[in-house]
Design a protein around this motif. Structure first.
Motif, PDB file in Angstrom:
ATOM      1  N   GLY A 141     -20.735  45.476 -34.474  1.00 23.79           N
ATOM      2  CA  GLY A 141     -20.356  44.396 -34.929  1.00 23.79           C
ATOM      3  C   GLY A 141     -22.078  43.975 -35.806  1.00 23.79           C
ATOM      4  N   ALA A 142     -22.411  45.109 -36.273  1.00 26.34           N
ATOM      5  CA  ALA A 142     -24.018  44.690 -36.845  1.00 26.34           C
ATOM      6  C   ALA A 142     -23.549  44.746 -38.340  1.00 26.34           C
ATOM      7  CB  ALA A 142     -25.141  45.921 -36.786  1.00 26.34           C
ATOM      8  N   ARG A 143     -24.745  43.708 -39.010  1.00 27.10           N
ATOM      9  CA  ARG A 143     -24.838  43.509 -40.266  1.00 27.10           C
ATOM     10  C   ARG A 143     -25.458  44.327 -41.313  1.00 27.10           C
ATOM     11  NH1 ARG A 143     -25.733  37.291 -40.837  1.00 27.10           N
ATOM     12  NH2 ARG A 143     -27.755  38.025 -38.879  1.00 27.10           N
ATOM     13  N   THR A 144     -26.416  45.072 -40.169  1.00 21.03           N
ATOM     14  CA  THR A 144     -27.326  45.867 -40.962  1.00 21.03           C
ATOM     15  C   THR A 144     -27.793  46.839 -40.330  1.00 21.03           C
ATOM     16  OG1 THR A 144     -29.614  44.701 -40.953  1.00 21.03           O
ATOM     17  CG2 THR A 144     -28.211  44.252 -43.096  1.00 21.03           C
ATOM     18  N   ALA A 145     -28.359  47.860 -40.868  1.00 20.06           N
ATOM     19  CA  ALA A 145     -29.427  49.102 -40.335  1.00 20.06           C
ATOM     20  C   ALA A 145     -29.799  49.766 -40.821  1.00 20.06           C
ATOM     21  CB  ALA A 145     -27.827  50.042 -39.495  1.00 20.06           C
ATOM     22  N   THR A 190     -31.789  51.621 -35.738  1.00 15.53           N
ATOM     23  CA  THR A 190     -32.027  50.466 -35.580  1.00 15.53           C
ATOM     24  C   THR A 190     -30.969  49.193 -36.325  1.00 15.53           C
ATOM     25  OG1 THR A 190     -34.620  50.024 -35.328  1.00 15.53           O
ATOM     26  CG2 THR A 190     -33.364  47.584 -35.643  1.00 15.53           C
ATOM     27  N   ASP A 191     -29.877  48.031 -35.754  1.00 20.12           N
ATOM     28  CA  ASP A 191     -29.319  47.631 -36.080  1.00 20.12           C
ATOM     29  C   ASP A 191     -29.265  46.613 -35.761  1.00 20.12           C
ATOM     30  OD1 ASP A 191     -27.232  46.939 -33.603  1.00 20.12           O
ATOM     31  OD2 ASP A 191     -27.938  49.090 -33.534  1.00 20.12           O
ATOM     32  N   ASP A 192     -28.688  45.056 -36.390  1.00 20.50           N
ATOM     33  CA  ASP A 192     -29.147  43.468 -35.967  1.00 20.50           C
ATOM     34  C   ASP A 192     -27.382  43.086 -34.984  1.00 20.50           C
ATOM     35  OD1 ASP A 192     -27.062  43.477 -37.697  1.00 20.50           O
ATOM     36  OD2 ASP A 192     -28.322  42.453 -39.373  1.00 20.50           O
ATOM     37  N   GLY A 193     -26.779  44.087 -34.497  1.00 22.24           N
ATOM     38  CA  GLY A 193     -25.059  43.902 -34.073  1.00 22.24           C
ATOM     39  C   GLY A 193     -25.547  42.999 -32.478  1.00 22.24           C
ATOM     40  N   ARG A 194     -25.280  43.050 -31.888  1.00 18.93           N
ATOM     41  CA  ARG A 194     -24.681  42.512 -30.561  1.00 18.93           C
ATOM     42  C   ARG A 194     -25.469  42.715 -29.447  1.00 18.93           C
ATOM     43  NH1 ARG A 194     -19.365  44.998 -30.370  1.00 18.93           N
ATOM     44  NH2 ARG A 194     -18.640  43.487 -31.938  1.00 18.93           N
ATOM     45  N   GLY A 195     -25.801  44.340 -29.559  1.00 11.34           N
ATOM     46  CA  GLY A 195     -26.951  45.030 -28.751  1.00 11.34           C
ATOM     47  C   GLY A 195     -25.747  45.441 -27.078  1.00 11.34           C
ATOM     48  N   GLY A 196     -26.322  45.141 -26.224  1.00 11.42           N
ATOM     49  CA  GLY A 196     -25.886  45.586 -24.675  1.00 11.42           C
ATOM     50  C   GLY A 196     -25.400  47.357 -24.619  1.00 11.42           C
ATOM     51  N   ALA A 197     -26.433  47.955 -25.484  1.00 13.81           N
ATOM     52  CA  ALA A 197     -25.853  49.529 -25.041  1.00 13.81           C
ATOM     53  C   ALA A 197     -26.487  50.066 -24.517  1.00 13.81           C
ATOM     54  CB  ALA A 197     -25.964  50.164 -26.746  1.00 13.81           C
ATOM     55  N   ASP A 198     -26.082  50.584 -23.412  1.00 18.03           N
ATOM     56  CA  ASP A 198     -26.832  51.507 -22.518  1.00 18.03           C
ATOM     57  C   ASP A 198     -26.373  52.869 -22.464  1.00 18.03           C
ATOM     58  OD1 ASP A 198     -24.832  51.706 -19.954  1.00 18.03           O
ATOM     59  OD2 ASP A 198     -25.126  49.824 -20.428  1.00 18.03           O
ATOM     60  N   LEU A 199     -26.731  54.074 -21.806  1.00 21.20           N
ATOM     61  CA  LEU A 199     -26.892  55.436 -21.316  1.00 21.20           C
ATOM     62  C   LEU A 199     -25.485  55.762 -20.621  1.00 21.20           C
ATOM     63  CD1 LEU A 199     -29.978  57.292 -20.817  1.00 21.20           C
ATOM     64  CD2 LEU A 199     -28.320  56.849 -22.836  1.00 21.20           C
ATOM     65  N   THR A 200     -24.485  55.019 -19.554  1.00 17.04           N
ATOM     66  CA  THR A 200     -23.238  54.648 -19.062  1.00 17.04           C
ATOM     67  C   THR A 200     -22.219  54.113 -20.029  1.00 17.04           C
ATOM     68  OG1 THR A 200     -24.067  52.577 -17.980  1.00 17.04           O
ATOM     69  CG2 THR A 200     -24.863  54.636 -16.946  1.00 17.04           C
ATOM     70  N   PRO A 216     -31.046  44.773 -25.422  1.00 19.10           N
ATOM     71  CA  PRO A 216     -30.221  43.627 -24.655  1.00 19.10           C
ATOM     72  C   PRO A 216     -29.645  43.073 -25.317  1.00 19.10           C
ATOM     73  CG  PRO A 216     -33.002  43.541 -26.838  1.00 19.10           C
ATOM     74  CD  PRO A 216     -32.361  44.594 -26.499  1.00 19.10           C
ATOM     75  N   VAL A 217     -29.088  42.906 -24.324  1.00 14.11           N
ATOM     76  CA  VAL A 217     -27.619  41.906 -24.851  1.00 14.11           C
ATOM     77  C   VAL A 217     -28.172  40.573 -25.490  1.00 14.11           C
ATOM     78  CG1 VAL A 217     -25.913  39.980 -23.743  1.00 14.11           C
ATOM     79  CG2 VAL A 217     -26.451  42.030 -22.763  1.00 14.11           C
ATOM     80  N   GLY A 218     -27.127  40.457 -26.751  1.00 15.08           N
ATOM     81  CA  GLY A 218     -27.717  40.153 -28.275  1.00 15.08           C
ATOM     82  C   GLY A 218     -28.503  40.793 -29.295  1.00 15.08           C
ATOM     83  N   GLY A 219     -28.709  41.554 -29.543  1.00 16.50           N
ATOM     84  CA  GLY A 219     -29.762  42.179 -29.898  1.00 16.50           C
ATOM     85  C   GLY A 219     -30.373  41.437 -29.662  1.00 16.50           C
ATOM     86  N   PRO A 220     -31.642  42.787 -30.926  1.00 16.63           N
ATOM     87  CA  PRO A 220     -30.961  43.927 -31.923  1.00 16.63           C
ATOM     88  C   PRO A 220     -31.399  45.490 -31.032  1.00 16.63           C
ATOM     89  CG  PRO A 220     -33.924  42.932 -32.834  1.00 16.63           C
ATOM     90  CD  PRO A 220     -32.725  42.320 -31.525  1.00 16.63           C
TER      91      PRO A 220
END
Length: 451
Positions: free
Chosen positions: A382-386, A402-412, A436-440
Motif C-alpha cells: 500500500g505504498a506511495r513510493t519506493a 525501501t517503501d513507505d507502506g503500511r509495514g508489518g512484513a515478516d518472514l512468516t 514495523p507496523v505502520g511502516g516504513p
C-alpha cells in the motif's frame, strides 16, 4: 547512476544495511544494578559451581583411561581401551552440551556420530581413533579441570564475600552473642585487635559488600564466556563438518528451487503458449478449409489468428524474461532493475552504484530478489513510493528495497520472503527485514561478490 520513475521523493542519503538496528529494550533500572538479581547471573553461577564436581569426574576418567590404554599397548588391548575411553568422553560431551544449553543458553549442535566403514568392532575402533571430534572431547576433559577449579573458586569467593558483607549489619550480632567478640576481626596481634563493630564499620562493610555484589555478575559472566568458548570450540562439530552440512542443505534448496522453476516453466508453456498454439493451429486449419468456399470468413479467421500469434509471442517474451532477461545479460543490473521498476505499480527510484559487474549467477539472483521484493511492494505494501539501492561493500553485494507502506512484513507472512531467504542462504546470502507496523519497510539483501 540514478533513474527515477514517478515522483522523486527519495532521500539520497546512503542507506545503511539495517543489521541489528533493533530498538533497545528499556528498563527502569540500569543493567549494572539489575545484574545481581537477573536469572542469567544465577544460571551462570550455578553452571560454574556444577563444573567443579563434573570436571573432577571427567579429568579423573580421562587420565585413567589414557594411562590404562598406554600401559596395555604392549598387549594390543590398549587401542580398543583408548577407543572406548574416547567414546565415553563423547558421551560426557553430550551431557556438557545439554548443561550449557540449559544454563548458559548456548545451543551447540552435536557432532556427527562415529560409524565404521564395514560395521565391525575394529572398523569402529579405527573410526573413533581417526575422529578429530573424539580427541577434542578428550582435550576438553583434561583442560576443563584446572579452569573449573579456578572459576569455581573465584565465583564462589566473590559471591559469598559480597553478599556476606552486604548483609553484615543484619547478622553481626552473632559474634557477641555466640563467639564472644564484638564483630569480625579485621586485624589482631599480641598487643591489640581491630573489630568491625561500630556503626561506621557496619556501614562501610555493607557498602564494600554492595560494590562486590555489583561487580560479581560481570566476573561470573566473564568466567562463563570462557566456558562457552570451550564448549563451542571443543564439543561441537568441526568447522569443516559444519560447512559440509550447510553446503548439503544449500544444495538441496538449489535443487528444489530449480525443480520448482522447471515445473513452473512447464506449466506456463502447457497452459499458456502451448494451448494457444494448439487453438491457433485448429483455427488456421478451419480457415484453410473455408478459403475457397467463404473467403471473407477465412480472412476474418486469419485476422483472429494473427492476433493470437501476437498474444503467444508476448507470453513467450514474458516467459523468457522470467527465466533470464536479455536486458540483464546485455546491459547489467542498472538497466534490468530500471525495467522492473518501470513495470511496478508504485513510483520507484533506482540507484545502482557498481564499478563493475558481478558474476552472472550473483547478478541473476540479485535481479530476481529485487523483482520479488517489488512485487511484494505492489501487492501488499500500500505504498506511495519506493526505492531500490544497489552497492558493493568489500566482498559483498548489498541490495536494499525501501517503501513507505503500511509495514508489518515478516518472514512468516506468506509474502514470499521465506522462500527468498532460502534462495539467498543457498549462496551464503542474508535477508534482513525491518518492517514495523505502520511502516516504513526496509528489506536488505546481502550477497557474496563474485566477479
Amino acid at each position: 547512476m540514478a533513474t527515477a520513475y514517478g515522483p522523486d521523493t527519495r532521500d539520497h542519503e546512503r542507506p545503511g544495511t539495517g543489521f541489528g538496528d533493533r530498538p533497545a529494550e528499556r528498563h527502569f533500572f540500569p543493567a549494572w544494578l539489575r545484574a545481581p538479581l537477573e536469572g542469567r547471573t544465577w544460571r551462570e553461577f550455578a553452571y560454574l559451581l556444577l563444573s567443579l564436581p563434573i570436571s573432577v569426574v571427567l579429568f579423573s576418567f580421562a587420565i585413567t583411561m589414557v594411562s590404562l590404554s598406554a600401559g596395555l599397548l604392549i598387549t594390543f588391548l590398549g587401542i580398543p581401551v583408548l577407543a572406548a575411553g574416547l567414546s565415553v568422553c563423547r558421551g560426557f560431551g553430550a551431557m556438557e552440551r545439554a548443561r550449557a544449553r540449559g544454563l548458559l543458553k548456548l545451543d551447540v549442535p552435536a557432532p556427527a556420530p562415529v560409524r565404521g566403514r564395514t560395521g565391525g568392532l575394529m572398523s569402529w575402533v579405527g573410526a573413533v581413533l581417526k575422529s578429530g571430534v573424539s580427541w577434542r572431547h578428550l582435550l576438553y576433559s583434561v583442560l576443563h579441570f584446572p579452569w573449573a577449579v579456578f572459576a569455581f573458586s573465584v565465583s564462589l569467593t566473590f559471591w559469598s564475600w559480597g553478599w556476606a558483607a552486604l548483609t553484615y549489619p543484619l547478622w553481626h550480632w552473632v559474634f557477641p552473642t555466640h563467639v564472644g567478640v564484638s564483630g569480625i576481626q579485621l586485624y589482631g596481634d599480641a598487643t591489640h585487635q581491630v573489630y568491625l563493630d561500630s556503626t561506621f564499620d557496619l556501614g562501610a562493610t555493607s557498602a564494600m559488600g554492595l560494590v562486590i555484589v555489583l561487580i560479581t555478575p560481570w566476573i561470573i559472566r566473564g568466567l562463563a564466556s570462557v566456558d562457552r568458548l570451550m564448549v563451542a570450540g571443543l564439543l561441537g562439530p568441526s568447522r569443516l563438518a559444519t560447512r559440509v552440512t550447510e553446503l548439503e542443505s544449500d544444495r538441496g534448496v538449489v535443487v528444489d528451487t530449480a525443480a520448482a522453476d522447471l515445473r513452473r516453466i512447464e506449466r506456463d508453456l502447457h497452459d499458456g503458449a502451448q494451448a494457444r498454439l494448439v487453438a491457433l493451429a485448429m483455427d488456421l486449419g478451419l480457415a484453410k478449409e473455408k478459403l475457397t468456399k467463404d473467403p471473407e470468413a477465412a480472412a476474418l479467421m486469419v485476422d483472429e489468428a494473427h492476433g493470437e500469434v501476437k498474444v503467444v509471442l508476448q507470453e513467450l517474451r514474458d516467459l523468457a524474461r522470467g527465466i533470464h532477461p536479455a536486458v540483464l545479460t546485455d546491459r547489467g543490473l542498472d538497466a534490468a532493475l530500471s525495467a522492473i521498476a518501470s513495470r511496478c505499480t508504485v513510483p520507484v527510484t533506482v540507484e545502482v552504484d557498481l564499478a563493475s559487474r558481478p558474476a552472472q549467477a550473483i547478478e541473476g539472483i540479485a535481479y530476481f530478489t529485487v523483482s520479488e521484493l517489488l512485487q511484494n511492494v505492489s501487492k501488499h505494501s500500500g505504498a506511495r513510493t519506493a526505492s531500490v539501492d544497489v552497492w558493493r561493500t568489500a566482498d559483498r553485494l548489498l541490495l536494499q528495497v525501501t517503501d513507505d507502506g503500511r509495514g508489518g512484513a515478516d518472514l512468516t507472512s506468506g509474502s514470499g520472503l521465506a522462500g527468498l531467504t532460502e534462495r539467498l542462504d543457498a549462496v551464503d546470502g542474508v535477508l534482513v527485514v525491518e518492517s514495523p507496523v505502520g511502516g516504513p519497510t526496509k528489506i536488505t539483501a546481502e550477497l557474496p561478490w563474485r566477479g
